[in-house]
Design a protein around this motif. Structure first.
Motif, short mmCIF file in Angstrom:
data_model
loop_
_atom_site.label_atom_id
_atom_site.label_comp_id
_atom_site.label_asym_id
_atom_site.label_seq_id
_atom_site.Cartn_x
_atom_site.Cartn_y
_atom_site.Cartn_z
N PRO A 222 0.82 -1.22 0.00
CA PRO A 222 0.00 0.00 0.00
C PRO A 222 0.86 1.26 0.00
CG PRO A 222 -0.85 -1.60 1.56
CD PRO A 222 0.44 -2.17 1.03
N GLY A 223 0.52 2.17 -0.89
CA GLY A 223 1.24 3.45 -0.97
C GLY A 223 2.52 3.39 -1.78
N CYS A 224 2.88 2.23 -2.31
CA CYS A 224 4.16 2.09 -3.02
C CYS A 224 3.96 1.91 -4.53
CB CYS A 224 4.95 0.91 -2.45
SG CYS A 224 5.36 1.15 -0.72
N GLU A 225 2.83 2.39 -5.04
CA GLU A 225 2.51 2.18 -6.45
C GLU A 225 3.60 2.77 -7.37
OE1 GLU A 225 0.40 3.10 -4.14
OE2 GLU A 225 -0.98 1.39 -4.11
N ALA A 227 6.68 3.55 -6.55
CA ALA A 227 7.95 2.84 -6.31
C ALA A 227 7.99 1.55 -7.13
CB ALA A 227 8.10 2.54 -4.83
N ALA A 228 6.85 0.84 -7.18
CA ALA A 228 6.81 -0.42 -7.93
C ALA A 228 6.95 -0.17 -9.42
CB ALA A 228 5.51 -1.17 -7.62
N ARG A 229 6.31 0.91 -9.90
CA ARG A 229 6.43 1.23 -11.34
C ARG A 229 7.88 1.57 -11.68
NH1 ARG A 229 1.16 3.22 -10.91
NH2 ARG A 229 1.83 5.30 -10.25
N ASP A 230 8.50 2.36 -10.81
CA ASP A 230 9.90 2.75 -11.07
C ASP A 230 10.82 1.52 -11.03
OD1 ASP A 230 9.00 5.32 -11.21
OD2 ASP A 230 9.69 5.91 -9.21
N TYR A 231 10.57 0.66 -10.05
CA TYR A 231 11.41 -0.53 -9.91
C TYR A 231 11.29 -1.40 -11.15
CZ TYR A 231 13.72 -4.50 -7.72
OH TYR A 231 14.61 -5.52 -7.44
N GLY A 232 10.07 -1.50 -11.65
CA GLY A 232 9.81 -2.42 -12.76
C GLY A 232 10.22 -1.89 -14.12
N TYR A 233 10.34 -0.55 -14.24
CA TYR A 233 10.47 -0.01 -15.60
C TYR A 233 11.66 -0.60 -16.37
CZ TYR A 233 10.78 2.98 -19.63
OH TYR A 233 10.86 3.41 -20.93
N LEU A 234 12.85 -0.54 -15.78
CA LEU A 234 14.02 -1.05 -16.51
C LEU A 234 14.13 -2.57 -16.42
CD1 LEU A 234 16.76 1.62 -15.73
CD2 LEU A 234 15.51 1.26 -17.87
N ARG A 235 13.35 -3.18 -15.54
CA ARG A 235 13.45 -4.63 -15.36
C ARG A 235 12.49 -5.40 -16.25
NH1 ARG A 235 15.01 -2.27 -10.59
NH2 ARG A 235 16.76 -3.24 -9.50
N ASP A 236 11.33 -4.83 -16.56
CA ASP A 236 10.46 -5.52 -17.53
C ASP A 236 9.67 -4.57 -18.44
OD1 ASP A 236 8.39 -4.84 -15.72
OD2 ASP A 236 7.86 -6.91 -15.24
N ALA A 237 9.14 -3.45 -17.89
CA ALA A 237 8.22 -2.63 -18.69
C ALA A 237 8.88 -2.05 -19.95
CB ALA A 237 7.65 -1.51 -17.81
N TRP A 238 10.15 -1.64 -19.84
CA TRP A 238 10.84 -1.06 -21.00
C TRP A 238 10.85 -2.04 -22.18
CZ3 TRP A 238 15.41 -2.48 -23.64
CH2 TRP A 238 15.90 -1.53 -24.52
N TYR A 239 11.03 -3.32 -21.89
CA TYR A 239 11.13 -4.34 -22.94
C TYR A 239 9.78 -4.55 -23.63
CZ TYR A 239 15.63 -5.19 -20.82
OH TYR A 239 16.90 -5.02 -20.33
N PRO A 261 8.58 0.44 0.19
CA PRO A 261 9.22 1.73 -0.03
C PRO A 261 10.71 1.61 -0.36
CG PRO A 261 8.45 1.51 2.25
CD PRO A 261 7.94 0.32 1.50
N ASP A 262 11.36 0.54 0.13
CA ASP A 262 12.81 0.40 -0.10
C ASP A 262 13.14 -0.73 -1.08
OD1 ASP A 262 13.28 2.43 1.80
OD2 ASP A 262 12.96 0.96 3.40
N GLY A 263 12.15 -1.11 -1.89
CA GLY A 263 12.42 -2.17 -2.86
C GLY A 263 11.71 -3.46 -2.49
N PRO A 264 12.22 -4.61 -3.01
CA PRO A 264 11.53 -5.89 -2.82
C PRO A 264 11.40 -6.26 -1.35
CG PRO A 264 13.25 -6.08 -4.46
CD PRO A 264 13.42 -4.73 -3.83
N VAL A 265 10.24 -6.83 -1.03
CA VAL A 265 10.04 -7.38 0.32
C VAL A 265 9.69 -8.85 0.17
CG1 VAL A 265 9.33 -5.21 1.42
CG2 VAL A 265 7.61 -6.64 0.35
N PRO A 266 10.04 -9.67 1.16
CA PRO A 266 9.81 -11.11 1.03
C PRO A 266 8.31 -11.44 0.91
CG PRO A 266 11.12 -10.60 2.98
CD PRO A 266 10.66 -9.31 2.42
#
Ligand code: BGC
Length: 392
Positions: A222-225, A227-239, A261-266
């Motif tokens: 919650p609240g990290c929408e 952050a998740a988009r930014d994290y994903g952009y170069l990892r999958d969305a760009w492709y 907020p600080d990246g991947p969580v388990p």
């Protein structure tokens, strides 16, 4: 009843190195056998599909499925730079003819993680960072093109994001999904995009070409929408975004990675995990398809991989049913999806280990005997019915 439409393609997928066996001229074989190799188990004979592909395809066709996605192996076709093996091209043409003869659509991948050992060694940085990498790949595609007549859908490069990501850190493939991931190497990503576009130009309009992307369902806490988009952009969305002009884009989905907020969580405490350690998360497929549509809205989607490593075949059916229900919901929102290809037809070599069993068909490691699992017949019924109709 959840119908997927008349033209929807149902099938299963494999990749050369994971099923053929004895891919001795490839970079992966070299890595498996290098002194001090981090690869736990070598591929050796794999499933011996190099010789047994007619049996594999027949199992698929007899079950009621309509397509087989497989890869042709660059390291076999061009074992030394510029030396094209006529015999290997003939071999792959026989595979295409066998599929067509069984009424299966052959969907051919040109590069599925492996390259010739000479290519991986060549040039500063090796492999995709060599100055002539795109040209080399283009020449290889040019050599394969004549045997592809009658093949409609061709995948140029499988999971370029994973290729660029492994290059970034030298991480092993098994460590990649569902966890903190390095940013894919930008130079490799650009080289792969160049190679993809070159391949599309070489193949021309005779084929419908695309590449297949590992979508990773970066799920925001919650609240990290953002952050998740930014994290994903170069990892999958760009492709996916750069596939906007392609004939189709492949979505491959298995699990999710939660982003705080600080990246991947388990994964949550007590979450069900599969044999790869990934969280059981069938919604990953619909999420991947929606992401592809957002990034490349005009490009039809083809689900080129989706599946689960499990010893419990009931759970494979549960997972696939739930993934397909999610896919249907995404399609009902107006997303064009051309088909669904399950990963994988066979229990195969999972990049370092035979233990994570993704197959609809079990393979005896000593005799190579194939034993279809109930999930193969189940998916065949789904295909024959054109969708989900309460079958168990
Ligand atoms: C790859 C396959 C692999 C599967 C399961 C995909 O990322 O394309 O080669 O076996 O995932 O890990």
């Amino acid at each position: 009843m959840l119908h997927f439409g008349e033209d929807f393609v149902w099938g299963a997928a494999t990749a050369a190195h994971q099923v053929e066996g004895n891919n001795v001229a490839s970079d992966w074989w070299a890595r498996e056998h290098a002194a001090g190799s981090p690869v736990a188990e070598p591929s050796l004979d794999a499933c011996d599909s190099f010789h047994r592909y007619p049996e594999d395809m027949r199992l698929l066709a007899d079950a009621g499925l309509g397509a087989y996605r497989f890869s042709v192996e660059w390291a076999r076709i061009e074992p030394e730079p510029g030396r094209i093996s006529r015999a290997m091209l003939d071999h792959y043409r026989r595979m295409i003819d066998t599929a067509l003869g069984l009424g299966l659509e052959p969907i051919v991948t040109l590069h599925h993680f492996t390259a010739p050992a000479w290519f991986a060694r060549g040039g500063p940085g090796g492999g995709w960072l060599a100055a002539d990498a795109t040209e080399r790949f283009g020449d290889y595609v040019g050599a394969v093109a004549p045997i592809l007549s009658g093949v409609s859908r061709v995948c140029t490069i499988n999971e370029p994001n994973m290729v660029a990501l492994t290059h970034a850190e030298g991480v092993s493939f098994g460590e990649l999904q569902a966890g903190g991931q390095p940013v894919p190497h930008r130079g490799v990503a650009e080289a792969l995009l160049g190679a993809h576009r070159t391949a599309r130009a070489v193949l021309g309009p005779a084929h419908r070409t695309g590449w297949t992307v590992a979508t990773q369902a970066f799920d925001p806490e919650p609240g990290c929408e953002q952050a998740a988009r930014d994290y994903g952009y170069l990892r999958d969305a760009w492709y996916l975004e750069v596939a906007a002009d392609d004939d189709w884009v492949g979505v491959q989905a298995y699990t999710r990675t939660r982003i705080g907020p600080d990246g991947p969580v388990p994964a949550p405490e007590g979450a069900e995990r599969t044999l790869t350690g990934w969280e059981y998360w069938p919604d990953a497929l619909a999420e991947g398809v929606r992401l592809a549509h957002r990034m490349a809205p005009g490009t039809p989607v083809l689900v080129t991989e989706n599946g689960i490593a499990t010893a419990d075949d009931r759970r494979r059916i549960d997972y696939t049913r739930a993934a397909l229900a999610g896919l249907h919901a995404a399609m009902a929102e107006g997303i064009t999806v051309e088909g669904y290809l399950h990963w994988s037809l066979l229990d195969n070599y999972e990049w370092g280990s035979f233990a994570p069993t993704f197959g609809l068909v079990a393979v005896d490691r000593e005799t190579f005997a194939r034993t279809p699992k109930p999930s193969l017949a189940w998916l065949g019924r789904v295909a024959r019915n054109g969708g989900l109709d309460g079958e168990d």
